[in-house]
Design an enzyme around this catalytic site. Structure first.
Site, mmCIF file in Angstrom:
data_model
loop_
_atom_site.group_PDB
_atom_site.id
_atom_site.type_symbol
_atom_site.label_atom_id
_atom_site.label_comp_id
_atom_site.label_asym_id
_atom_site.label_seq_id
_atom_site.Cartn_x
_atom_site.Cartn_y
_atom_site.Cartn_z
ATOM 1 N N GLU A 267 -0.243 -27.286 0.756
ATOM 2 C CA GLU A 267 0.994 -26.462 0.620
ATOM 3 C C GLU A 267 2.359 -26.851 0.378
ATOM 4 O O GLU A 267 3.315 -26.522 0.731
ATOM 5 C CB GLU A 267 0.972 -25.784 2.220
ATOM 6 C CG GLU A 267 1.670 -26.499 3.185
ATOM 7 C CD GLU A 267 0.559 -27.161 3.953
ATOM 8 O OE1 GLU A 267 -0.648 -27.317 3.578
ATOM 9 O OE2 GLU A 267 0.651 -27.374 5.407
ATOM 10 N N GLU A 301 -2.176 -21.118 1.655
ATOM 11 C CA GLU A 301 -1.097 -22.093 1.291
ATOM 12 C C GLU A 301 0.026 -21.552 0.918
ATOM 13 O O GLU A 301 1.042 -22.149 1.403
ATOM 14 C CB GLU A 301 -1.444 -23.030 0.123
ATOM 15 C CG GLU A 301 -3.033 -23.640 0.097
ATOM 16 C CD GLU A 301 -3.292 -24.339 1.467
ATOM 17 O OE1 GLU A 301 -2.297 -25.002 2.026
ATOM 18 O OE2 GLU A 301 -4.321 -24.639 1.969
ATOM 19 N N HIS A 304 1.728 -20.715 4.581
ATOM 20 C CA HIS A 304 2.566 -21.926 4.984
ATOM 21 C C HIS A 304 3.765 -22.059 4.697
ATOM 22 O O HIS A 304 4.699 -22.860 5.486
ATOM 23 C CB HIS A 304 1.707 -23.175 4.443
ATOM 24 C CG HIS A 304 0.560 -23.636 5.376
ATOM 25 N ND1 HIS A 304 0.450 -23.644 6.688
ATOM 26 C CD2 HIS A 304 -0.554 -24.068 4.907
ATOM 27 C CE1 HIS A 304 -0.674 -24.224 7.155
ATOM 28 N NE2 HIS A 304 -1.241 -24.511 6.040
#
Ligand code: BES
Ligand code: ZN
Length: 854
Positions: A267, A301, A304
């Site tokens: 991420e 991701e 995040h």
């Protein structure tokens, strides 16, 4: 050699310095890279004189403090640090060092995936790029300039927004691009990419009207395979706005797909780097599961950005703060966009197959571990999947509205900070008024709790007596009772739901009374799998729940438990329970969602059966399951064939729920039929391989053929190989099918396949497909001549020298050691001892094997 120092949570201390700004310049060449790292530092702890930076294999070129070159007497270089002595209160330090990405096979720090320069810095990769305070609680503002030969590396990326682009008009044809990320971040979120990449672009307008440029980069020629990932990204951005009120916070969002990547994806702020397996897909080369996987990993991701990047972890013991929460968020996202019932069942299946096994092994640890040797070993099913269950329980306890209030509070209160799981639980409690102190045991205890259920009915009163059984910690210590929500319902004999409620469980033993009942009710318990526990209940009317339970999870659970009971009594030597066979026939006729039906028809996995045995003997378990599967295939052959035909649409490539559900059900039916290898099944599989236009159908057909006596097997595999040998993502499937085979001689074939031109021991995906899948091929991994163990052990030792993270992943296959029968244990022990006595074994593999042996 790697240091094997154990790091403890209790030893945490605050950083002595802040790095307020960092300016990085990367000069990329084929043979080396020069990194110039200028940091503006401030002393936070007046008692500290020296700036002690993390540094791995450091090759220092020069060192300046406030523009003055430092003499060697002013600093100390060790294997793991660069210590600058006697620094002032505030100062600027400039470090120039040299690294060699082309030799980096560990795939941590800056490395090359094919011709692409890329990075992977979580958790501690940044220190092998340049000296730094490489810990998540040191957050700084990064500016990065990347310089490289223009023709070979036209695309130069880093975090944040692009600031300026300048060409070097010298004879070397080099160019450079500068990036600035205004959001302070820890070093593990730093990323850099340079390469000759193709891309697709799109845009997204946030709720408050900001326009975000979206780009997905990949190897030239793969651009058309990025469209599903792009669609998923936009879905995720919208969902996070609607569900959590969180918007994206930069002008640009870049994703880069690379083939050599240790994990699934990362991420990095504004510049995600992905294993190409989680980006690239089209109808010809990707399965339905691949498409779903891409959607969820892209979302994970992206999510995040708030849960991990804006608010990050104080130290790596807090990993579940960002991973557990983000997995819960990606699970909710997938449930909202697809079938919620199927999503929940798949998530629980994954939890039980991976996390329950871990919790029952010598590597068991709480979702917040107390110590580690290699942090890389703690990206586990426990931290992730059980961590997500812990968030889910708080969500259930608080309810949707209070949960949203609590996450709003969390984001507002801790934005821009590095925090702990206690801080998260504080926000949950503060916003809802619920005392969550007793809940915190979920963070600190390991092992899967059990709940014993005793039922009694007399004089219109149903008594539910619940007793917790808490396993001891790995070190033998006693552990405390858990606090959790337990969803339950009662049914009347005619199938009507009498009541449904959520009980709050907090003591070792509790009794609940349900009064004024006309007849003895039927209990449905741990609905939706509201707590990650093992329920132990006797006298369950599985057939009733399979027919009437209104909760899709417990209905599924009943079918699984009935099958488990049936297989386990076969293991004991009993005959097949015809009541189960009858109930199974009932499901075949059920009019429910096709993908849900496919799950209801699946027999419990070997792994599930193995977990329930005190001492594991694979052959016995496998034999019993096969016997039941064959019996079902024979009993219901006509019905199954009809169901197959009803749902088989070989020319459909659609990716909607209806088409995917049909494929899922049809392929489940084909696998059930295949339990009895017959010419009918072989012909179906052959025809499916030849005529279907989806990878989902072809892979299942190949699998059925591989495990049958059909001569067509060879033809089909050769055809498949010829078509796809240049496509590494498809070759992963090819290797997995052959490694998972139950046909005689698998090991020999796996050994030979290592020589295949499509195979490469340096690429984690390929190693996982060939070696990793073999290590989960119970039949041949546990072969009684020890050949399976020996092969995998040798591979672990060899691969450890290339990539320790990959090797310790493979070593996970040995976690089963404790529970194996004596014969296999002797064989296993020999190999474990061989691994641990290997010279210069990495700390990653050492930590796993050492725990298994002790
Ligand atoms: N932060 C991790 C990536 C990571 C994993 C870094 C291990 C360092 C070590 C990322 O957010 C992640 O969790 N990726 C998962 C996939 C995800 C969908 C669960 C992965 O890579 O397996
Ligand atoms: Zn993650």
């Amino acid at each position: 050699m790697n240091k094997r120092k154990e790091i403890f949570l209790k030893d945490y201390t605050k950083p002595a310095f802040a790095i307020e700004r960092v300016d990085l310049v990367f000069d990329l060449y084929e043979e080396y890279v020069i990194v110039t790292n200028t940091m503006e530092c401030k002393k936070l702890d007046a008692k500290t004189d020296d700036l002690n930076l993390h540094a791995r294999d450091l090759e220092l070129e020069s060192l300046h403090l406030n523009d003055l070159q430092l003499q060697e007497s002013r600093y100390v270089v060790t294997e793991e640090s660069l210590c600058v002595l006697n620094v002032p209160e505030t100062f600027r330090i400039k470090i120039v060092n040299k690294i060699y990405p082309q030799n980096n096979t560990e795939l941590e720090g800056l490395y090359k995936s094919g011709d692409i320069f890329c990075t992977q810095n979580e958790p501690e990769g940044f220190r092998s790029i340049t000296p730094y305070l490489d810990r998540p609680d040191v957050m700084s503002v990064f500016t990065t300039t990347v310089i490289a030969e223009k023709e070979k590396y036209p695309v130069l990326l880093s975090n944040g927004n692009k600031t300026q682009c300048h060409e070097f008009f010298n004879d070397k044809g080099r160019h450079g691009v500068s990036w600035h990320d205004p959001h302070p971040k820890p070093s593990y979120l730093f990323a850099l990419v340079a390469g000759n990449l193709g891309s697709i672009s799109d845009e997204f307008t946030t709720a408050s009207g900001n326009l975000v440029a979206l780009n997905i980069y990949c190897d030239l020629g793969n651009e058309s395979k990025c469209t599903h990932a792009m669609k998923s990204l936009k879905e995720a951005m919208l969902w996070d706005e609607e569900k959590y009120g969180r918007e994206y916070d930069l002008d640009i969002y870049n994703i880069v797909a690379v083939d050599s990547f240790n994990m699934g994806a990362m991420e990095n702020k504004g510049l995600n780097i992905f294993n190409s397996a989680y980006v690239l897909a089209d109808e010809d080369t990707a399965t339905d599961a691949n498409f779903m996987g891409i959607q969820s990993v892209i979302a994970h991701e992206y999510f995040h950005n708030w849960t991990g990047n804006r608010i990050t972890c104080r130290d790596w013991f807090q990993l579940t703060l960002k991973e557990g929460l983000t997995v819960f968020r990606d699970q909710s996202f997938s449930a909202d966009l697809n079938s919620a019932a199927v999503q929940r069942i798949e998530d629980v299946k994954a939890l039980r197959e991976r996390q329950f096994v871990e919790h029952a092994s010598p590597t068991a640890h709480p979702i917040q571990p107390k110590s580690y040797i290699s942090m890389n070993n703690f990206y586990t099913a426990t931290v992730y999947e059980k961590g997500a269950e812990v968030i889910r329980m708080m969500h259930t306890l608080l309810g949707e509205q209070n949960y949203r209030k609590a996450t709003d509070l969390y984001f507002e209160h801790f934005d821009g900070q590095a925090v702990t799981t206690d801080d998260f639980v504080w926000a949950m409690s503060e916003a809802s008024g619920i005392d969550l102190e007793p809940f915190k045991v979920w963070y600190h205890q390991s092992g899967t709790p059990k709940l014993h259920v005793h039922k009694n009915f007399a004089k219109g009163v149903f008594t539910l007596e619940l007793t917790q059984e808490i396993p001891n910690a790995v070190n033998g210590a006693k552990q405390r009772a858990y606090f959790y929500p337990l969803k339950m319902a009662l049914f009347a004999k005619d199938g009507k739901e009498i009541l449904a409620k959520t009980l709050s469980i907090s003591k070792m033993q509790e009794t609940f009374l349900f009064e004024n009942l006309a007849e003895e009710p039927i209990l449905s318990i741990n609905r939706d799998f509201s707590a990650p526990i093992i329920v132990q209940e006797e006298h369950v009317d599985f057939a009733f729940l399979m027919q009437y339970d209104t909760n899709s999870f417990t209905r599924y659970e009943a079918s699984q438990n009935f099958a488990l009971q049936t297989i386990e009594s076969l293991i004991q030597g009993d005959a097949i329970n015809e009541a189960f066979v009858k109930a199974y026939g009932y499901i075949l006729d059920l009019d429910v969602d096709t993908s849900y039906k496919a799950l209801l028809l699946e027999l419990p996995s070997i792994s599930t059966l193995m977990q329930r045995q005190k001492v594991i003997d694979f052959d016995v378990i496998y034999g019993a399951k096969e016997q039941l599967a064959q019996h079902l295939a024979v009993t219901y052959e006509a019905k199954l064939l009809a169901l197959y035909r009803e749902n088989h649409e070989p020319q459909s490539q659609h990716l909607d729920a209806d088409a995917m559900g049909k494929r899922s059900l049809k392929n489940r039916v084909l696998r059930i039929l295949a339990a009895k290898d017959s010419s009918v099944v072989q012909e179906l599989a052959q025809k499916q391989y030849d005529t279907s236009v989806t990878m989902t159908d072809r892979v299942v057909a190949l699998d059925v053929l591989e495990n049958s006596a059909s001569d067509y097997r060879k033809v089909a595999f050769e055809d498949f190989y010829a078509k796809y040998k240049e496509q590494t993502l498809v070759m992963n499937k090819y290797f997995s099918l052959l490694s998972a085979s139950h046909r005689e001689g698998v090991l020999q074939r796996v050994i030979q396949l290592q020589e295949d031109s499509a195979y490469d021991e340096k690429v984690p995906n390929l190693v996982r497909s060939l070696i990793g899948v073999f290590a989960r091929n119970y039949k041949y991994f546990h072969a009684k001549d020890g050949s399976g163990y020996k092969f995998v052990a040798e591979k672990i030792i060899a691969i450890d020298k290339i990539n320790p993270q990959m090797a310790s992943g493979l070593a996970g296959a040995f976690k089963i050691y404790d529970k194996m029968n004596e014969e296999n244990k002797v064989l296993l022990k020999k190999e474990l001892e061989c691994i641990i006595s290997t010279q210069s074994l990495s700390k990653n593999v050492f930590e796993i094997i050492d725990k298994i042996l002790n």
